[in-house]
Structures are given as C-alpha cells and as structure tokens.
Enzyme design. Structure first.
Site, PDB file in Angstrom:
ATOM      1  N   SER A 224      -8.221   0.761   5.763  1.00 30.78           N
ATOM      2  CA  SER A 224      -9.108  -0.455   5.593  1.00 30.78           C
ATOM      3  C   SER A 224      -8.566  -1.644   4.801  1.00 30.78           C
ATOM      4  CB  SER A 224     -10.378   0.040   4.966  1.00 30.78           C
ATOM      5  OG  SER A 224     -10.963  -0.764   4.063  1.00 30.78           O
TER       6      SER A 224
ATOM      7  N   SER B  60      -9.488   1.822   2.244  1.00 30.59           N
ATOM      8  CA  SER B  60      -8.456   2.640   1.661  1.00 30.59           C
ATOM      9  C   SER B  60      -7.456   1.873   0.812  1.00 30.59           C
ATOM     10  CB  SER B  60      -7.697   3.369   2.779  1.00 30.59           C
ATOM     11  OG  SER B  60      -7.058   2.452   3.648  1.00 30.59           O
TER      12      SER B  60
ATOM     13  N   LYS C 276       0.838  -1.187   0.000  1.00 32.65           N
ATOM     14  CA  LYS C 276       0.000   0.000   0.000  1.00 32.65           C
ATOM     15  C   LYS C 276       0.880   1.247   0.000  1.00 32.65           C
ATOM     16  CE  LYS C 276      -3.927   1.523   2.857  1.00 32.65           C
ATOM     17  NZ  LYS C 276      -4.696   1.125   4.061  1.00 32.65           N
TER      18      LYS C 276
END
Length: 550
Positions: A218, A207, A132
C-alpha cells in the site's frame, strides 16, 4: 536458524541495526512518550544546524536545482537527510536498514562527477531517497518483517534501485513494513511498531508505514494517515523485479510500487525519472510506456479548462467518519469556486468487488504466511493490538485475507473471471457518465476517501476498502493532503444513520473525535488505468484550488 530461538535472532538483528547508527547522532533529549505530536522536534533536536533544516525542509524540485548548480553538495544533502532520518527513527521507529557511510561515499562520487564534468549524473542527481524494506539493495537484508528472513543478504539490486541510482539518486535507508506486508498498519517481530509523528498514539498505516512516518511507500493509506502525497500507479507501470514480496505467484492483482513525497512535484519528478529509464528492458512485466507529456497536459481531459469531478461520498459498505466527509465537502466547494463541475459518484457493486479481491488474495495466503514463519518458529501476527509485543496477538482486528481452507485452481479461475466481468461493468459505468457531466466527456476524476477514517489508534485500523476497490479495478490513484486536520469542534459525532452493514455499524461506533487528535485529513483522486500523468496534473489543479480557496 533452527538452532536459535527466534527472539535471539531478533536481538542480534536489532544490535546490528543500532550499531549502524552514528553514535554522535543518538539523542538524549528526546521528548517524553507522553508527547504525542513530534512533527516539530527535528528542528528543535539540536542535531540539525540551520542549513540542514533548510535542506531537509525543501521541496524536491528546489533540492535538485541547488544540487545541479552546486549550491549544495550531494554529501551535505545526504548527511542532512541521514541525520533527520535518524531523529525520526528515534521518535517513531521507522527504519530497518541504515547504510549512511555507503550513501555518503556515493554522494562524494556524484560531487566529484559534477565538479569534473559540469554535468549531473541524471535527473535525480544527489537526491537522497529512502526505500521500502522490500526493495532489494545489494549486500543488505530485506526481511519483510519475517524473522525467518534475517541473514538473507541480497546479491543484486532490485530493478527500481538500479534505475534510481542510474538517475543519480542516493539510497541511504530502508523503512519498516508489517509482517507479510498485507496490513494497513506497521508492526513486525523484527523491528517493532512504527508510530505516526502527528500523534504517536495513532498508526502510521501500512504497508509502507515506515516510509510515510519517515517523510512526514500500500501507498495511499500511509500517505493519507501522515498527510503526504502518494501515487499508486496501475500495475506494471513501475518496475517490481528484484523486490521481495508476499504471495509471490499470485499475479491476478499485483502489488505496485509508487512514490511518497511531501510535495506533488516530488511525485511527478519520480515518475518522469523512472519512466525515462526504459524499465521494460529490465523488468519483463513493465508496460512499455515512457512519460507522456501530452497526457500530463490533459489532452484527454479538455486540457484542464473545465473538468468534471465525481465525489464518492460512501461506497455503500461503510460511511466515512465526520472528518472525511468535511474534507470531501471542502474539496467540492473549492472546485466549484474554481469553475469546475462536481457531481456525485454512484458506487457500482463495491461490496462484491471487495469480496472478489479478498477471495483472490486469500486463496493461498494461509499457506504462504505459515510457510514463511515456519523456519524460525516466530508466531504469525494475528492483529495489530498493542497488548503484547512478542506473542501472537488477540483482539478484534484479526489478520485480513487469511483463510485456512484451500480452493481448487478451477474455483480460483472463476473468481478471477468474475473480477474481469466486474472491471468491464465498472468501465461501462464510468463511460456512461458522459451523458450528465456537462463537459461532453465522461467523469475526469473520482474523488474518494482514502479510508473510512483518518489515522486510528494502534490496533484499530479497519478494512482498506476505499483503496482495495481501485486495486481490484487497476485504476491509478493519488492521495492528496487537504491541509485540514481533525477538529473537535467541527468533527462532532453525528446521530446514527441506517447502517449499510455490520462493518458500517462498527465503524460508526468506533468514532470518538478525541481518539484522532491532530490526525491529518486526505482525499484520493482516482483515474482510469495507466492515467498516472493525467492524475498528477489534475492533482496540481486540486491542490491549487485547495490552497487558493481555503
């Protein structure tokens, strides 16, 4: 930064991103924008050969076995996954940082080590792992969807990145997130909107929308919206140090990092590997808890022989849409056929718990977000509507968790105190179920919707209430795909019910089955605090039941 308009900074960043993609991997045969389901395109793209298709379709445990035995080299696995990531990016816009040359060089080092010593570097030897965008990697940017953060290069890795590399993983791309993270959809002014590969008119969630769209963090909503497995651990189980974040300093309800995977084995392998590296010596907030195989063997849950599941059909705030109810009914049926007990879960004060969590998150959000966008002058995105690309949005789905008014420290303390009281009440409520589970134990796991709807059209995601509740309680949760998808014949709209709230009424009116075509349907397994090992194990039981009896 103030000398340039924010749109110029975005254009420069996008050019650098495009330049990081190997030119020979840029496709000219992409499906038209009218083609919504693109799940099968990578195999048909012509960029992947037969071996690369096999590699990228393999489960994590199979990949690691072939890497450890030298059947597949880390270099060829890294190139295969990199190609597939670039294909995915061209289809659904899921990537932020792309550093393939660096990844291939790392893979070559791993191959050399295996050849020289006959031993793997660690339990993730040669495994490509995407991260991420907020996870810092030395020498790369982590914008968090803020134009203001373009050009801020990390001078060191986040602890999680160091741990993954120590385990032998190959980091190769970073993935898109919404501006500020605090959304259940993924769009920002820097990289744009991430689409759902099952249906590109639907959101990939947030997210971790970019991460979910690439694989298929998330964590649970992106997993659910994309038909993946996603573990949201309790706070302080997975290291967070060195990551960039929104609302830093708010430490009552912390963000968590957790794995997304196309297999449950991938979830387990990640947690075992990370837990083996004694992250509590590297991140002061991490709980000292190695992987516990006794808990994985369900020592606190009757060794898994006969479990009691409790189904949360609704939270008393929003009734889930018909596809979600069908998935819950199917799961109940297969678990009963597998010999387990299934009862109904009575929601306790979910509405009040939601409000408490929102009040905590919103206490400083307005100032935090505006402070972050101020240096560049970019607009703060107000909702995820598709009606404009580079302007403040207007529409019904207004940015959550933002209040312009400030609260005093004392007022915030009272909200946090009330949250603690509610956590105690919920724990007592759970313990009381031992009287009627039929096992002599309290409920082993709650089965819950991941959201009140499956992946919705862009700009139409509603509140994340079915995940917020477990954030507030700091429970472990695991999103599991059921193998079902929205079916126009089976998921017809029901007659109106007596609405719990205005929010429930809006959710009911929002449902039209054709809007959600091909969307996968997932469920969520909920365990208590720090029950990651048990939840993964029980997830395997549920998965086996779903496969065997449906």
């Amino acid at each position: 930064m103030a000398s340039k308009h924010w749109t110029e900074l975005v254009d420069e960043k996008k050019k650098r991103q495009t330049a990081s993609i190997p030119k020979e991997w840029i496709l000219t045969n992409l499906p038209s924008k009218d083609t919504l389901n693109v799940m099968d395109f990578p195999e048909k793209s012509g960029l992947l050969d037969a071996k690369e298709v096999e590699i990228t379709n393999s489960d994590v445990d199979a990949l690691l076995e072939k890497l450890a035995t030298g059947k597949w080299t880390a270099v060829e696995v890294t190139i295969a996954f990199s190609k597939r990531a670039i294909i995915a990016h061209q289809l659904v816009n899921c990537l932020t940082e792309i550093f393939i040359e660096r990844a291939v060089a790392r893979a070559a080092e791993l191959d050399d080590h295996l050849k020289r010593t006959g031993r793997v570097v660690g339990p993730l030897h040669g495994l490509p792992i995407s991260l991420k965008d907020q996870v810092n990697i030395k020498g790369l940017e982590s914008t968090l969807g803020y134009v203001s953060w373009i050009g801020k290069f990390a001078d060191r890795n986040a602890v999680l990145a160091d741990i993954l590399e120590a385990c032998g993983a190959v980091l190769y791309v970073k993935t898109n997130v919404p501006q500020t993270l605090m959304w259940i959809e993924t769009f920002n002014h820097v990289f744009g909107r991430t689409l759902n590969p099952h249906n590109r008119s639907l959101t990939a969630g947030g997210s971790s929308g970019g991460e979910a769209a690439l694989i298929g963090k998330s964590i649970r909503i992106p997993a659910a919206f994309n038909g993946l497995y996603g573990l949201s651990p309790s706070q302080r189980r997975v290291p967070y140090a060195g990551c960039v974040n929104t609302s830093e300093g708010q430490d009552s309800v912390l963000s968590v990092l957790g794995p997304l995977s196309n297999s449950l084995s991938g979830i387990k392998i990640f947690m075992e590997a990370v837990s083996s590296q004694m992250a509590w010596l590297k991140d002061p907030l991490v709980i000292r808890k190695p992987w516990n195989d006794e808990e994985y063997q369900l020592s606190d849950h009757g060794r898994g022989g006969r479990l009691c599941f409790a189904i949360l059909w609704h939270d008393g705030v929003e009734l889930p849409h018909p596809p979600i109810i069908r998935a819950l009914e199917t799961t109940k049926s297969v678990l009963i056929r597998a010999g387990h007990n299934v009862i109904d879960w009575k929601p306790l004060k979910h509405g009040e718990i939601y409000k408490t969590l929102v009040d905590i998150w919103a206490a400083g959000a307005y100032e935090d977000y505006h402070t972050s966008v101020l240096p560049s002058g970019e607009p703060l995105i107000q909702n995820m509507s598709t009606t404009a690309e580079r302007a403040p949005f207007s529409g019904p789905a207004v940015r959550p968790f933002v209040k312009a008014e400030s609260v005093t420290a004392y007022q915030l303390w009272q909200v946090q105190r009330r949250r603690t009281e509610l956590r105690q009440e919920y724990l007592d409520h759970w313990n009381s179920t031992a009287a009627y589970t039929g096992t002599g134990r309290p409920v082993d796991v709650i089965i819950s919707p991941c959201a009140a709807h499956v992946a919705p059209p862009h700009g139409m995601a509603k509140t994340p209430s079915y995940t917020m509740i477990w954030n507030a309680l700091d429970y472990t949760s695991l999103a599991i795909p059921t193998g079902l998808s929205v079916d126009a014949a089976l998921d017809v709209k029901k007659l109106p019910h007596t609405f719990f709230t205005e929010q429930d009424k809006a959710n009911y009116e929002f449902y039209e089955v054709e809007k959600f075509r091909d969307a996968p349907i997932s469920i969520q397994l909920i365990g208590r605090n720090m029950e990651e090992e048990a939840i993964i194990s029980i997830g395997e039981i549920v998965e086996t039941s779903l496969r065997h009896f449906t």
